[in-house]
Design a protein around this motif. Structure first.
Motif, PDB file in Angstrom:
ATOM      1  N   THR A  72      62.422  37.410  -2.118  1.00  6.84           N
ATOM      2  CA  THR A  72      61.986  37.181  -0.740  1.00  6.84           C
ATOM      3  C   THR A  72      60.669  37.885  -0.446  1.00  6.84           C
ATOM      4  OG1 THR A  72      64.294  36.985  -0.027  1.00  6.84           O
ATOM      5  CG2 THR A  72      62.641  37.389   1.681  1.00  6.84           C
ATOM      6  N   SER A  73      60.549  39.144  -0.891  1.00  5.85           N
ATOM      7  CA  SER A  73      59.308  39.883  -0.657  1.00  5.85           C
ATOM      8  C   SER A  73      58.142  39.268  -1.422  1.00  5.85           C
ATOM      9  CB  SER A  73      59.488  41.349  -1.054  1.00  5.85           C
ATOM     10  OG  SER A  73      59.806  41.462  -2.435  1.00  5.85           O
ATOM     11  N   TYR A  74      58.399  38.795  -2.641  1.00  8.83           N
ATOM     12  CA  TYR A  74      57.344  38.174  -3.448  1.00  8.83           C
ATOM     13  C   TYR A  74      56.863  36.877  -2.806  1.00  8.83           C
ATOM     14  CZ  TYR A  74      54.932  36.364  -7.578  1.00  8.83           C
ATOM     15  OH  TYR A  74      53.985  35.868  -8.440  1.00  8.83           O
ATOM     16  N   VAL A  75      57.824  36.042  -2.405  1.00  8.31           N
ATOM     17  CA  VAL A  75      57.468  34.777  -1.757  1.00  8.31           C
ATOM     18  C   VAL A  75      56.830  35.032  -0.393  1.00  8.31           C
ATOM     19  CG1 VAL A  75      58.380  32.624  -0.808  1.00  8.31           C
ATOM     20  CG2 VAL A  75      59.239  33.488  -2.988  1.00  8.31           C
ATOM     21  N   GLY A  76      57.380  35.996   0.355  1.00  7.82           N
ATOM     22  CA  GLY A  76      56.825  36.312   1.663  1.00  7.82           C
ATOM     23  C   GLY A  76      55.394  36.805   1.584  1.00  7.82           C
ATOM     24  N   TYR A  77      55.102  37.640   0.584  1.00  7.24           N
ATOM     25  CA  TYR A  77      53.730  38.120   0.406  1.00  7.24           C
ATOM     26  C   TYR A  77      52.791  36.960   0.082  1.00  7.24           C
ATOM     27  CZ  TYR A  77      49.753  40.771  -1.374  1.00  7.24           C
ATOM     28  OH  TYR A  77      48.494  41.282  -1.571  1.00  7.24           O
ATOM     29  N   GLY A  78      53.268  36.050  -0.745  1.00  4.96           N
ATOM     30  CA  GLY A  78      52.441  34.897  -1.088  1.00  4.96           C
ATOM     31  C   GLY A  78      52.164  34.003   0.105  1.00  4.96           C
ATOM     32  N   LEU A  79      53.162  33.833   0.966  1.00  7.15           N
ATOM     33  CA  LEU A  79      52.981  32.978   2.130  1.00  7.15           C
ATOM     34  C   LEU A  79      52.114  33.633   3.197  1.00  7.15           C
ATOM     35  CD1 LEU A  79      56.580  31.504   2.578  1.00  7.15           C
ATOM     36  CD2 LEU A  79      54.545  30.297   1.758  1.00  7.15           C
ATOM     37  N   LEU A  80      52.323  34.922   3.424  1.00  8.23           N
ATOM     38  CA  LEU A  80      51.646  35.597   4.528  1.00  8.23           C
ATOM     39  C   LEU A  80      50.302  36.197   4.147  1.00  8.23           C
ATOM     40  CD1 LEU A  80      54.677  37.444   6.177  1.00  8.23           C
ATOM     41  CD2 LEU A  80      53.595  35.311   6.911  1.00  8.23           C
ATOM     42  N   VAL A  81      50.134  36.594   2.890  1.00 10.72           N
ATOM     43  CA  VAL A  81      48.909  37.297   2.498  1.00 10.72           C
ATOM     44  C   VAL A  81      48.112  36.500   1.474  1.00 10.72           C
ATOM     45  CG1 VAL A  81      47.941  39.440   1.586  1.00 10.72           C
ATOM     46  CG2 VAL A  81      50.009  39.505   2.994  1.00 10.72           C
ATOM     47  N   GLU A  82      48.651  36.360   0.263  1.00 13.55           N
ATOM     48  CA  GLU A  82      47.884  35.709  -0.798  1.00 13.55           C
ATOM     49  C   GLU A  82      48.768  35.470  -2.007  1.00 13.55           C
ATOM     50  OE1 GLU A  82      43.289  36.295  -1.934  1.00 13.55           O
ATOM     51  OE2 GLU A  82      44.562  37.991  -2.441  1.00 13.55           O
ATOM     52  N   VAL A  84      49.209  34.493  -6.217  1.00 14.57           N
ATOM     53  CA  VAL A  84      48.535  34.902  -7.451  1.00 14.57           C
ATOM     54  C   VAL A  84      47.400  33.937  -7.788  1.00 14.57           C
ATOM     55  CG1 VAL A  84      48.841  35.294  -9.918  1.00 14.57           C
ATOM     56  CG2 VAL A  84      50.618  36.016  -8.315  1.00 14.57           C
ATOM     57  N   MET A  85      47.626  32.653  -7.602  1.00 16.20           N
ATOM     58  CA  MET A  85      46.594  31.656  -7.889  1.00 16.20           C
ATOM     59  C   MET A  85      45.390  31.829  -6.974  1.00 16.20           C
ATOM     60  SD  MET A  85      48.934  28.253  -8.527  1.00 16.20           S
ATOM     61  CE  MET A  85      47.467  27.263  -8.791  1.00 16.20           C
ATOM     62  N   GLU A  86      45.648  32.130  -5.693  1.00 17.51           N
ATOM     63  CA  GLU A  86      44.540  32.341  -4.761  1.00 17.51           C
ATOM     64  C   GLU A  86      43.766  33.609  -5.105  1.00 17.51           C
ATOM     65  OE1 GLU A  86      46.252  30.290  -0.666  1.00 17.51           O
ATOM     66  OE2 GLU A  86      46.804  32.340  -1.179  1.00 17.51           O
ATOM     67  N   LYS A  87      44.480  34.624  -5.553  1.00 18.57           N
ATOM     68  CA  LYS A  87      43.833  35.893  -5.888  1.00 18.57           C
ATOM     69  C   LYS A  87      42.883  35.747  -7.064  1.00 18.57           C
ATOM     70  CE  LYS A  87      44.982  40.775  -6.478  1.00 18.57           C
ATOM     71  NZ  LYS A  87      46.090  41.757  -6.612  1.00 18.57           N
ATOM     72  N   GLU A  88      43.200  34.837  -7.970  1.00 16.13           N
ATOM     73  CA  GLU A  88      42.367  34.637  -9.152  1.00 16.13           C
ATOM     74  C   GLU A  88      41.340  33.526  -8.968  1.00 16.13           C
ATOM     75  OE1 GLU A  88      45.166  33.874 -12.212  1.00 16.13           O
ATOM     76  OE2 GLU A  88      45.862  35.964 -12.351  1.00 16.13           O
ATOM     77  N   GLY A  89      41.370  32.839  -7.831  1.00 14.17           N
ATOM     78  CA  GLY A  89      40.449  31.733  -7.600  1.00 14.17           C
ATOM     79  C   GLY A  89      39.372  32.062  -6.590  1.00 14.17           C
ATOM     80  N   LYS A  90      38.736  31.011  -6.053  1.00 13.40           N
ATOM     81  CA  LYS A  90      37.632  31.175  -5.110  1.00 13.40           C
ATOM     82  C   LYS A  90      38.088  31.729  -3.766  1.00 13.40           C
ATOM     83  CE  LYS A  90      34.711  27.423  -6.889  1.00 13.40           C
ATOM     84  NZ  LYS A  90      34.036  26.150  -6.525  1.00 13.40           N
ATOM     85  N   HIS A  91      39.337  31.470  -3.415  1.00 11.83           N
ATOM     86  CA  HIS A  91      39.827  31.824  -2.084  1.00 11.83           C
ATOM     87  C   HIS A  91      39.656  33.310  -1.788  1.00 11.83           C
ATOM     88  CE1 HIS A  91      42.819  32.335   1.208  1.00 11.83           C
ATOM     89  NE2 HIS A  91      42.381  31.137   1.546  1.00 11.83           N
ATOM     90  N   ALA A  92      39.814  34.154  -2.791  1.00 11.74           N
ATOM     91  CA  ALA A  92      39.713  35.600  -2.582  1.00 11.74           C
ATOM     92  C   ALA A  92      38.276  36.058  -2.369  1.00 11.74           C
ATOM     93  CB  ALA A  92      40.323  36.339  -3.765  1.00 11.74           C
ATOM     94  N   TYR A  93      37.316  35.208  -2.705  1.00 10.33           N
ATOM     95  CA  TYR A  93      35.907  35.607  -2.638  1.00 10.33           C
ATOM     96  C   TYR A  93      35.129  34.848  -1.567  1.00 10.33           C
ATOM     97  CZ  TYR A  93      37.181  37.624  -7.120  1.00 10.33           C
ATOM     98  OH  TYR A  93      37.806  38.339  -8.111  1.00 10.33           O
TER      99      TYR A  93
END
Length: 276
Positions: A72-82, A84-93
């Motif tokens: 739940t915490s892993y999925v929640g972090y992905g939904l609310l913050v970022e 793993v795919m977004e962190k490694e892609g253009k979205h983070a920059y």
């Protein structure tokens, strides 16, 4: 004579109704709900059964609850913050632009562009009106920083002018996180505090969320919603704006929907916005 008196009463009844509409909303906001909670004392006489129950609880936590909490915490972090795919892609920059459509860039954010900024003020103001002699003003100020964050101040004032005059004033302060940051689309959400004046005199937590879609120069659409859920009745504001961009200025027109103490308003808004 009786017929004339009846017609006069019927013609004045809508005036009295609309004049009392804002007062009804404020009275509803003043109400509090009371909940009665009863507690029963539980006595445990058998120590052995208590130890067995404790072991079962620990086993259930390790085998069931702990994995569920992790997922739940892993999925929640992905939904609310970022994710793993977004962190490694253009979205983070993605970088914040000084204002949308600068030098033919698309929207609030750009990737590897020269025209970027670390801080920005978004200031907007709209005049409000409906068909029942209710007028108002909505001021909104956002201080954008760190690409993903902002502090937002929102102020709403309504004035009802009929046989009786009534007014309502509320404002809130929230901290926002911009979850989606692309060239065409940006989405944020936030939490904060709100205070209602005009005889209500209540403070409560508030939330907001908003999305902006930048179609093409010079047009964009924005939708925002904020709510202050008091114990019985709350304050809920939703506005849909159509924006016309001229450099760092924007002409705004749209529709505003308010639910104040379960009293509803549908209003037209016209105003402007500036990016600094």
């Amino acid at each position: 004579m009786k017929q004339k008196l009846l017609l006069l009463c019927l013609s004045l009844s809508p005036i009295v109704f609309y004049a009392q509409k804002l007062n009804k909303a404020k009275n509803n906001l003043k109400k509090d709900s009371s909940y009665k909670v009863s507690y029963d004392k539980i006595e445990i006489e058998d120590d052995q059964s208590d130890k067995t129950s404790s072991f079962q609880h620990d086993l259930a936590y390790e085998l069931i609850a702990k994995p569920i909490l992790f997922i739940t915490s892993y999925v929640g972090y992905g939904l609310l913050v970022e994710t793993v795919m977004e962190k490694e892609g253009k979205h983070a920059y993605m970088e914040l632009t000084p204002y949308p459509y600068i030098n033919h860039l698309k929207g609030d954010y750009a990737f590897e562009a020269n025209e970027v900024t670390f801080t920005r003020f978004d200031i907007s103001n709209q005049f409000l009106t409906d068909q029942n002699n209710t007028y108002g003003n909505n001021l909104n100020v956002k201080f954008r920083f760190l690409k993903r964050a902002s502090v937002e101040y929102n102020q709403l004032y309504l004035l009802e002018t009929q046989k009786y005059t009534s007014q309502f004033f509320t404002h809130d302060l929230t901290a926002n996180y911009y979850r989606v940051r692309t060239q065409h689309l940006s989405l944020h959400y936030g939490l904060g505090v709100s205070y209602a004046y005009s005889g209500v005199n209540k403070a409560y937590f508030t939330y907001n969320t908003g999305i902006s879609y930048f179609m093409n120069v010079p047009l964009s659409i924005s939708l925002e919603h904020r709510g202050t859920p008091f114990s019985v009745n709350g304050i809920y504001q939703t506005k849909l704006n159509f924006n016309y961009h001229i450099h760092n200025y924007v002409i705004q027109a749209g529709f505003n929907f308010y639910n104040i103490g379960n009293v509803h308003y549908k209003m037209f808004g016209l105003g402007g916005k500036i990016y600094l």
